[in-house]
Enzyme design. Structure first.
Site, PDB file in Angstrom:
ATOM      1  N   LYS A  13       0.840  -1.205   0.000  1.00 23.23           N
ATOM      2  CA  LYS A  13       0.000   0.000   0.000  1.00 23.23           C
ATOM      3  C   LYS A  13       0.879   1.262   0.000  1.00 23.23           C
ATOM      4  O   LYS A  13       0.692   2.155  -0.823  1.00 23.23           O
ATOM      5  CB  LYS A  13      -0.928   0.020   1.228  1.00 23.23           C
ATOM      6  CG  LYS A  13      -1.832  -1.209   1.323  1.00 23.23           C
ATOM      7  CD  LYS A  13      -2.746  -1.153   2.535  1.00 23.23           C
ATOM      8  CE  LYS A  13      -2.042  -1.156   3.880  1.00 23.23           C
ATOM      9  NZ  LYS A  13      -1.266  -2.387   4.156  1.00 23.23           N
ATOM     10  N   ARG A  88      -9.503   0.482   8.952  1.00 22.91           N
ATOM     11  CA  ARG A  88      -9.041  -0.863   9.266  1.00 22.91           C
ATOM     12  C   ARG A  88     -10.045  -1.632  10.117  1.00 22.91           C
ATOM     13  O   ARG A  88      -9.790  -2.789  10.438  1.00 22.91           O
ATOM     14  CB  ARG A  88      -7.749  -0.760  10.059  1.00 22.91           C
ATOM     15  CG  ARG A  88      -6.491  -1.129   9.279  1.00 22.91           C
ATOM     16  CD  ARG A  88      -5.358  -0.806  10.181  1.00 22.91           C
ATOM     17  NE  ARG A  88      -4.129  -1.446  10.020  1.00 22.91           N
ATOM     18  CZ  ARG A  88      -3.037  -0.886   9.495  1.00 22.91           C
ATOM     19  NH1 ARG A  88      -3.107   0.287   8.927  1.00 22.91           N
ATOM     20  NH2 ARG A  88      -1.901  -1.504   9.538  1.00 22.91           N
ATOM     21  N   ARG A 126      11.709  -5.302   5.001  1.00 19.09           N
ATOM     22  CA  ARG A 126      11.322  -3.890   4.811  1.00 19.09           C
ATOM     23  C   ARG A 126      12.161  -2.947   5.682  1.00 19.09           C
ATOM     24  O   ARG A 126      12.408  -3.221   6.848  1.00 19.09           O
ATOM     25  CB  ARG A 126       9.849  -3.688   5.149  1.00 19.09           C
ATOM     26  CG  ARG A 126       9.464  -2.194   5.166  1.00 19.09           C
ATOM     27  CD  ARG A 126       7.987  -1.962   5.064  1.00 19.09           C
ATOM     28  NE  ARG A 126       7.260  -2.393   6.241  1.00 19.09           N
ATOM     29  CZ  ARG A 126       5.923  -2.326   6.341  1.00 19.09           C
ATOM     30  NH1 ARG A 126       5.201  -1.884   5.338  1.00 19.09           N
ATOM     31  NH2 ARG A 126       5.336  -2.742   7.432  1.00 19.09           N
ATOM     32  N   ARG A 159      11.470  -1.114  11.115  1.00 18.66           N
ATOM     33  CA  ARG A 159      10.446  -0.843  12.128  1.00 18.66           C
ATOM     34  C   ARG A 159      10.448  -1.937  13.187  1.00 18.66           C
ATOM     35  O   ARG A 159      10.572  -3.114  12.849  1.00 18.66           O
ATOM     36  CB  ARG A 159       9.063  -0.792  11.460  1.00 18.66           C
ATOM     37  CG  ARG A 159       8.790   0.491  10.737  1.00 18.66           C
ATOM     38  CD  ARG A 159       7.583   0.423   9.827  1.00 18.66           C
ATOM     39  NE  ARG A 159       6.397  -0.176  10.429  1.00 18.66           N
ATOM     40  CZ  ARG A 159       5.214  -0.269   9.826  1.00 18.66           C
ATOM     41  NH1 ARG A 159       5.061   0.207   8.602  1.00 18.66           N
ATOM     42  NH2 ARG A 159       4.199  -0.835  10.422  1.00 18.66           N
ATOM     43  N   ARG A 170       0.229  -9.030  13.793  1.00 23.83           N
ATOM     44  CA  ARG A 170      -0.363  -8.035  12.890  1.00 23.83           C
ATOM     45  C   ARG A 170      -1.180  -8.710  11.789  1.00 23.83           C
ATOM     46  O   ARG A 170      -2.236  -8.218  11.399  1.00 23.83           O
ATOM     47  CB  ARG A 170       0.734  -7.144  12.288  1.00 23.83           C
ATOM     48  CG  ARG A 170       1.309  -6.199  13.340  1.00 23.83           C
ATOM     49  CD  ARG A 170       2.562  -5.519  12.861  1.00 23.83           C
ATOM     50  NE  ARG A 170       2.340  -4.716  11.681  1.00 23.83           N
ATOM     51  CZ  ARG A 170       3.259  -4.480  10.766  1.00 23.83           C
ATOM     52  NH1 ARG A 170       4.457  -5.000  10.874  1.00 23.83           N
ATOM     53  NH2 ARG A 170       2.969  -3.729   9.739  1.00 23.83           N
TER      54      ARG A 170
HETATM   55  P1  ADP Z   1       2.226  -1.856   3.223  1.00 26.87           P
HETATM   56  O1  ADP Z   1       2.236  -0.354   3.171  1.00 26.87           O
HETATM   57  O2  ADP Z   1       1.034  -2.446   2.538  1.00 26.87           O
HETATM   58  O3  ADP Z   1       2.419  -2.419   4.604  1.00 26.87           O
HETATM   59  P2  ADP Z   1       4.765  -1.586   1.809  1.00 26.87           P
HETATM   60  O4  ADP Z   1       4.406  -0.733   0.653  1.00 26.87           O
HETATM   61  O5  ADP Z   1       5.531  -0.939   2.917  1.00 26.87           O
HETATM   62  O6  ADP Z   1       3.465  -2.364   2.375  1.00 26.87           O
HETATM   63  O7  ADP Z   1       5.582  -2.839   1.236  1.00 26.87           O
HETATM   64  C1  ADP Z   1       6.078  -3.847   2.115  1.00 26.87           C
HETATM   65  C2  ADP Z   1       7.485  -4.258   1.688  1.00 26.87           C
HETATM   66  O8  ADP Z   1       7.417  -4.976   0.475  1.00 26.87           O
HETATM   67  C3  ADP Z   1       8.440  -3.092   1.442  1.00 26.87           C
HETATM   68  O9  ADP Z   1       9.714  -3.522   1.839  1.00 26.87           O
HETATM   69  C4  ADP Z   1       8.367  -2.881  -0.067  1.00 26.87           C
HETATM   70  O10 ADP Z   1       9.598  -2.372  -0.581  1.00 26.87           O
HETATM   71  C5  ADP Z   1       8.133  -4.303  -0.562  1.00 26.87           C
HETATM   72  N1  ADP Z   1       7.250  -4.388  -1.731  1.00 26.87           N
HETATM   73  C6  ADP Z   1       6.137  -3.654  -2.000  1.00 26.87           C
HETATM   74  N2  ADP Z   1       5.554  -4.056  -3.141  1.00 26.87           N
HETATM   75  C7  ADP Z   1       6.307  -5.094  -3.600  1.00 26.87           C
HETATM   76  C8  ADP Z   1       6.232  -5.970  -4.750  1.00 26.87           C
HETATM   77  N3  ADP Z   1       5.245  -5.847  -5.648  1.00 26.87           N
HETATM   78  N4  ADP Z   1       7.174  -6.919  -4.893  1.00 26.87           N
HETATM   79  C9  ADP Z   1       8.171  -7.050  -3.977  1.00 26.87           C
HETATM   80  N5  ADP Z   1       8.303  -6.273  -2.891  1.00 26.87           N
HETATM   81  C10 ADP Z   1       7.385  -5.312  -2.700  1.00 26.87           C
HETATM   82  P1  AMP Z   2       1.036   0.443   9.267  1.00 28.41           P
HETATM   83  O1  AMP Z   2       2.095   1.500   9.181  1.00 28.41           O
HETATM   84  O2  AMP Z   2      -0.135   0.708   8.399  1.00 28.41           O
HETATM   85  O3  AMP Z   2       1.616  -0.953   9.091  1.00 28.41           O
HETATM   86  O4  AMP Z   2       0.479   0.509  10.763  1.00 28.41           O
HETATM   87  C1  AMP Z   2       1.336   0.278  11.863  1.00 28.41           C
HETATM   88  C2  AMP Z   2       0.509   0.196  13.135  1.00 28.41           C
HETATM   89  O5  AMP Z   2      -0.143   1.455  13.381  1.00 28.41           O
HETATM   90  C3  AMP Z   2      -0.609  -0.844  13.144  1.00 28.41           C
HETATM   91  O6  AMP Z   2      -0.151  -2.147  13.490  1.00 28.41           O
HETATM   92  C4  AMP Z   2      -1.551  -0.255  14.211  1.00 28.41           C
HETATM   93  O7  AMP Z   2      -1.063  -0.492  15.527  1.00 28.41           O
HETATM   94  C5  AMP Z   2      -1.440   1.253  13.942  1.00 28.41           C
HETATM   95  N1  AMP Z   2      -2.446   1.692  12.950  1.00 28.41           N
HETATM   96  C6  AMP Z   2      -2.213   2.185  11.702  1.00 28.41           C
HETATM   97  N2  AMP Z   2      -3.361   2.478  11.092  1.00 28.41           N
HETATM   98  C7  AMP Z   2      -4.354   2.134  11.939  1.00 28.41           C
HETATM   99  C8  AMP Z   2      -5.770   2.158  11.871  1.00 28.41           C
HETATM  100  N3  AMP Z   2      -6.423   2.599  10.777  1.00 28.41           N
HETATM  101  N4  AMP Z   2      -6.473   1.728  12.947  1.00 28.41           N
HETATM  102  C9  AMP Z   2      -5.845   1.301  14.044  1.00 28.41           C
HETATM  103  N5  AMP Z   2      -4.518   1.227  14.182  1.00 28.41           N
HETATM  104  C10 AMP Z   2      -3.771   1.641  13.137  1.00 28.41           C
END
Ligand code: ADP
Ligand code: AMP
Length: 212
Positions: A13, A88, A126, A159, A170
């Site tokens: 995302k 969420r 990541r 992270r 998660r």
């Molecule tokens: P989200 O925001 O949904 O938690 P991220 O955009 O942070 O996910 O992506 C999670 C990890 O996967 C990051 O390290 C990113 O660089 C990697 N990633 C994202 N999309 C792809 C893909 N299509 N193929 C391989 N790795 C990806």
């Molecule tokens: P993310 O960066 O989206 O992976 O979110 C990291 C953490 O932030 C999650 O595991 C939750 O603890 C909190 N968080 C982010 N977005 C939300 C949401 N919409 N509702 C509740 N908790 C959230």
């Protein structure tokens, strides 16, 4: 254009949100980034959010809804927006519907679907920028210079909640609390499901095609 990016942690995302927002010429926000910004500034909200985030559970709805609604209230968001990681829960989705009722509602909910084993691989590798929060992956999308963000020169770090012991929780929380939103938006008629397994480029192209 008002777009939601829905999907499990690690679906891509954050990676795709910037690209979509640029294409649509709208602003974007990730609720997780807003919380991490507060943690970085050591605000009261940040300290509260951290106590939930460290355990891999959701921050309570009242706090989260207020935070995102404050962001949505600003005039910059009047042209449209991309929301990443919000809503969420059903409560959050209903609150969002209520505030957008006079503004035409959400146009598209893009559900990025990725199998669990691939999510784990992505989260394990990541790294994000401490300043602008751009995501990288040690193998799939590394920064040009190790440890340094391509976009802003900030330090790139792992992270705490991407460590293996929190990732399982998660994912469990996603399936229990967030996955029901797929049906909620399918019923509303604005859901588009995207296969998120391809390369970053492929998934980005599929998302843009589905938005057009
Ligand atoms: P989200 O925001 O949904 O938690 P991220 O955009 O942070 O996910 O992506 C999670 C990890 O996967 C990051 O390290 C990113 O660089 C990697 N990633 C994202 N999309 C792809 C893909 N299509 N193929 C391989 N790795 C990806
Ligand atoms: P993310 O960066 O989206 O992976 O979110 C990291 C953490 O932030 C999650 O595991 C939750 O603890 C909190 N968080 C982010 N977005 C939300 C949401 N919409 N509702 C509740 N908790 C959230």
């Amino acid at each position: 254009m008002k777009v939601i990016l829905l999907g499990p942690p690690g679906a891509g995302k954050g990676t795709q949100a910037a690209r979509i927002a640029e294409k649509l010429q709208v602003t974007r926000a990730a609720s997780g980034d807003l919380f991490r910004g507060n943690i970085r500034n050591n605000t009261e909200l940040g300290r509260l959010a951290k106590s939930y985030m460290d355990r891999g559970v959701l921050v309570p709805d009242d706090v989260t809804i207020r935070l995102v609604m404050d962001w949505l209230d600003s005039p910059e968001q009047s042209k449209g927006f991309v929301l990443d990681g919000f809503p969420r829960t059903l409560g959050q989705a209903e609150a969002l519907d209520r505030v957008l009722v006079d503004k035409g509602g959400i146009n598209r909910v893009m559900y990025i679907n990725v199998p669990e084993a691939e999510l784990i691989r992505r989260l394990a590798g990541r790294y994000i920028c401490r300043i602008c929060q751009t995501p990288y992956h040690e193998s799939f999308s590394p920064p040009r210079q190790a440890g340094i963000c391509d976009k802003c020169g900030g330090e790139v770090y792992q992270r705490d909640d991407d460590k293996a012991e929190v990732v399982g929780k998660r994912l469990e929380v996603f399936f229990k609390e967030t996955e029901p939103l797929v049906d909620y938006y399918r019923l509303a008629g604005n859901l588009k499901e995207i296969n998120g397994e391809g390369t970053i480029e492929d998934v980005g192209n599929a998302l843009i095609a589905a938005l057009e």
